[in-house]
Design an enzyme around this catalytic site. Structure first.
Site, mmCIF file in Angstrom:
data_model
loop_
_atom_site.group_PDB
_atom_site.id
_atom_site.type_symbol
_atom_site.label_atom_id
_atom_site.label_comp_id
_atom_site.label_asym_id
_atom_site.label_seq_id
_atom_site.Cartn_x
_atom_site.Cartn_y
_atom_site.Cartn_z
ATOM 1 N N LEU A 279 2.250 -5.787 15.459
ATOM 2 C CA LEU A 279 1.431 -6.559 14.516
ATOM 3 C C LEU A 279 0.776 -5.646 13.495
ATOM 4 C CD1 LEU A 279 0.002 -8.694 17.408
ATOM 5 C CD2 LEU A 279 1.557 -9.559 15.638
ATOM 6 N N PRO A 280 0.354 -6.199 12.344
ATOM 7 C CA PRO A 280 -0.108 -5.339 11.242
ATOM 8 C C PRO A 280 -1.412 -4.587 11.488
ATOM 9 C CG PRO A 280 0.471 -7.553 10.441
ATOM 10 C CD PRO A 280 0.483 -7.606 11.934
ATOM 11 N N THR B 150 -0.155 -0.300 15.394
ATOM 12 C CA THR B 150 -1.091 0.808 15.210
ATOM 13 C C THR B 150 -2.466 0.218 14.904
ATOM 14 O OG1 THR B 150 0.588 2.338 14.420
ATOM 15 C CG2 THR B 150 -1.680 2.812 13.792
ATOM 16 N N LYS C 261 -1.603 8.599 17.834
ATOM 17 C CA LYS C 261 -0.993 8.130 16.591
ATOM 18 C C LYS C 261 -1.936 8.360 15.403
ATOM 19 C CE LYS C 261 1.650 5.824 13.694
ATOM 20 N NZ LYS C 261 1.934 4.393 13.651
ATOM 21 N N LYS D 140 -4.131 2.760 5.416
ATOM 22 C CA LYS D 140 -4.592 2.028 6.609
ATOM 23 C C LYS D 140 -4.816 2.996 7.774
ATOM 24 C CE LYS D 140 -2.865 -0.534 10.460
ATOM 25 N NZ LYS D 140 -1.622 -0.787 11.221
#
Lengths: 323, 323, 323, 323
Positions: free
Chosen positions: C86-87, C117, C192, C267
């Site tokens: 998912l975003p 992420t 990450k 982001k």
């Protein structure tokens, strides 16, 4: 049990007062700022019902005649107007929307005045939820510090409709001198956050320039004098100069004690940074300023006045780089 | 040849005047600022001998009666007092110390008034060399812009001994209104550089905060009004607000034309950055501000008023990030 | 050993439930990345039940034999293992904890693999809620981009207990090549976010240095060659050099198309910035890098590869500062 | 006096040797780096004439058979090839162009190899002046540190024509292992400055990310391992990780002693910043990195290895913000 019984009695009394034509004012958050604000409401003749997590804070107000509630919900059950003064967004969400929160028992038509400094998005979100309970919430963050809270000379930056602003004004005037209508709900917080963004940046700017000038051989008072009569003129130079000795009564001159703590400035810059991030607007100096205050706090200076950045930024006297 | 002969004659005349009790004033650098300053000296009744690399600039002064010299050396041969107004440190070094420079022909006792904005170290270095020729040099950078130069209302920040300052004052008063003694040689430049450091930082700070507030729903005039009555108050908000429409006569309102160019602000921030670097003092926001103006100039906006940073920093209206 | 045996039994049960003896895998989020990941699970012989807000995305998988669900809840009712891609944090919260979310219908023992992420704090929060439903959630963010997703060569950074990691591994190996156990729940996200923090910073660093070197007269390939055999060596220089022409197949060489978009880097840097802020740790370059990508996106370049910062940062060729 | 007489005699001898087919090599600057470089030239069978301001430094070389000169001019009078290794641009200007400098006595055809790290503009300026004396100057800054200087394994980044590079190579190979031709005069410095710009930025980036990851619960070795196999891979993470304990032999693990001092990194970043400023190119992260090292040095950490930024940036363990 007894205290519950006692509260029950008090509750009835309050109801009584409340319907006698005089509004009952709830106050939640009786810390350094809120305690003084509540006291000023009492001084102006208002009846209060109060809540705080600290018993000491509550007792100080109870001594002056305030009724004591055991939760925000219990305040909301009784009060016609509620003022809140809380540390951060998370507390505001919890006190309003949490279990035993204000909205769980609120009476239709209640006027909610939140004088906490929080992010504008949260202010709007909570006001929306209040509206679903037919209550009106305005964001009313303040400037003026503990001194202004005690003296009743705070500035209130108010977000809400023009009509609601008129309703709120008489209560705010009991606690402050300058009551400014900023626009719709949330704009009180926007004004506060933007004001302190400029303040934090210009304090660092003045600190860097004063330090540079002094190290290059200028007398600090003379340099400040030039700033204050020229295009460098700003509140941070004129009224709050960060260089010790330039102003007789500045926080800098008394060792960066008192005043507005670096941790608080860091918090407010953090709100600006978050707000800008949420709408994708750049905030170059705002971010750099926030990082600098984060470092100041990380090094244990968060409790000292935010003008301590002058001291923090300069080269150590004992240059041991050549060790 | 003829013009040389003519100059020779004029030269003799000048000598004559010069010894008649009235000092002859040399002026080198007749651009946007210097041209007006020289004109004001003439208006106050002074005799001038001038030099500039541009013939047009020279002719404007010659038309008002100034004698024309072919080099700084030729000015220095004649003048009792010399005022210089040059773009940067390199020009000052060259005009004073270069071949055919002022110091190659200077008369002992000459008073040298450099109103260029340059780095304090160069100011001190050149003043030292002048002293070896028994001449006195003071750094006298200005604020007030082209408008102030034309109106004769500049502020002069003067570095030099108290006695020399008194000698310089009558001449500076022909060109400015506010003549400030900053301290020893070099401190005029220090004051100027530090002032503009605060100015550049606070202009960006106000731009970021005005942009953030407007994007979050506030009326820009109302927001500026709050700044100006609170702790965000500063020259950049009150008298030079970068948001178009807030002030009727601001550079912002007329499309960021006129005023103080971004390239000039970039230059002055560069002087601050260099000065801090030379003594190992940190300059966090100063460096960030300098980088931002470097980027503004790199993108071709160097000729627009320095408040254009407001326009530059904001998110484009047509958001094509989702393309 | 016993617990392994027990798990084996449970596993068989699950097998049994799935009816055909084979676990049913739910997949939610079938975009650029997730679509390829789901396809690879099918290729390895797994049965899938899928959900996405886009019908086109769903249809592509349905064509390959995936069952279609109408909500995350409907997926969770059936699946033994659920993968989500998912975003951002908000979507993860909503898909797991919202109305008709996964947790509203989840079966005890379900294995939840979130390859989105998001910020580590949200990852831990949602995993805690899953545990209340006796389900096991691991954070498994990926690196490798759309290409790696299609080729099944992604790297998975996995946060969860060692035992849970072993259970998750066979599924992740259907979609990736390098499956790394980072530590407890949340550490997959930590790894990450920290990796991309270094990546964003070094990409800008290489861009600034390549631009500076080229403008000072160096051949870009020679400069990159020196970096790659010296202490400037890094992935951004060696495998993804931002200067067009240095590498034959780089995003830079094909006009900054394809690759990893600036908006995505913005982001991820935002997650790093938020994480550091939440624990009061300074992040100087991280914040500056985030601001730079915010500006790049604000100017409409968010869809171009993140190495476009090379192009963005340099001085315009037509220098119109002297206009 | 005697020693002058002795030198005079030696001088004659040297002339003799010098014309017998074997070039006499001058070496100026015998500090931590230059001392080892000169020693390696002697080991390879070269005859040296040396100068340094420190008698101790000179004596170490004299003990190995080097002739001693009293000034750069005296070196230049005799030598066929001159190597210089000096702290900064100002020293290079002075040693080459000052009174008693190399160029005051240089023989036509002398080969000048400057292995100092200085700004590219100065390198070009001095090479131009050397050319006016019919001498050839190449900039040959090094990487590899004191260890590399001692072991004779330095990397030389060489700026000069292809033909001159071939002439210089045999001498440089006596002191280093990797001799790289970067392009025309000045590009050796450009390569060095750009390399260290990336190095400084990536060291801070790795430090911020390692600190963030560890504070969020990750094992530092595991985190470094992920970086080194992913897109965060860089020299600062792989070979010089700033987190103590990650690498057995890193400066970090031995308390940030030895290695490459923060003050030296600060100097090199300063050269990058100055070079970018001189051509109007932005250098956002480069400037932030430079400011951070300026602060590290201002706080007295300039002598510690540049990876100490990891320690410097993190939050104090004893958080006394709540005092």
């Amino acid at each position: 049990m007894l205290s519950n019984r006692f509260n029950q009695l008090m509750f009835n009394n309050i109801r009584y007062y409340s319907t006698s034509g005089k509004p009952l004012i709830g106050f939640i958050g009786l810390g350094n700022m809120g305690g003084h604000q509540a006291m000023n409401l009492i001084k102006k003749g208002h009846n209060l019902v109060v809540f705080d997590v600290s018993k000491d804070n509550v007792n100080r107000l109870a001594d002056k005649g305030a009724k004591v509630a055991q939760s925000p919900a219990e305040v909301a059950k009784q009060a016609d107007v509620i003022v809140t003064m809380l540390p951060a967004s998370a507390h505001v969400k919890s006190v309003y929307c949490g279990e035993n929160g204000i909205l769980s028992t609120i009476k239709p038509g209640t006027l909610l005045l939140d004088s906490s400094t929080i992010d504008p998005a949260t202010a709007r979100e909570v006001a929306d939820k209040a509206a679903q309970h037919k209550a009106t919430m305005l964001d009313c963050p303040v400037s003026g510090g503990v001194g202004g809270a005690e003296a009743g000379t705070l500035t209130f930056m108010v977000g809400g409709s023009a009509g609601d602003f008129e309703k709120a004004k008489p209560y705010l005037e009991c606690m402050g001198k300058n009551i400014v209508h900023c626009g719709d709900v949330g704009t009180g917080q926007v004004a506060k956050v933007c004001n302190n963004l400029v303040l934090g940046i210009s304090m660092i700017g003045v600190s860097e320039a004063m330090n540079l000038g002094v190290k290059l051989g200028m007398d600090p008072k003379k340099l400040a004098g030039i700033f204050n009569t020229s295009s460098a003129r700003c509140w941070s130079s004129e009224l709050y100069n960060p260089c010790p000795g330039v102003l007789e009564n500045s926080a800098a001159t008394r060792g960066y004690t008192g005043g507005f703590g670096s941790a608080l400035m860091n918090k407010d810059l953090g709100l600006a940074v978050d707000s800008a991030k949420s709408i994708g607007e750049p905030l170059f100096l705002g971010n750099s300023a926030h990082q600098l205050y984060t470092l100041v706090c990380a090094k244990g200076e968060g409790h000292r006045d935010f003008s301590v950045v002058y001291e923090y930024l300069q080269k150590n006297n004992q240059d041991n780089n050549k060790k």
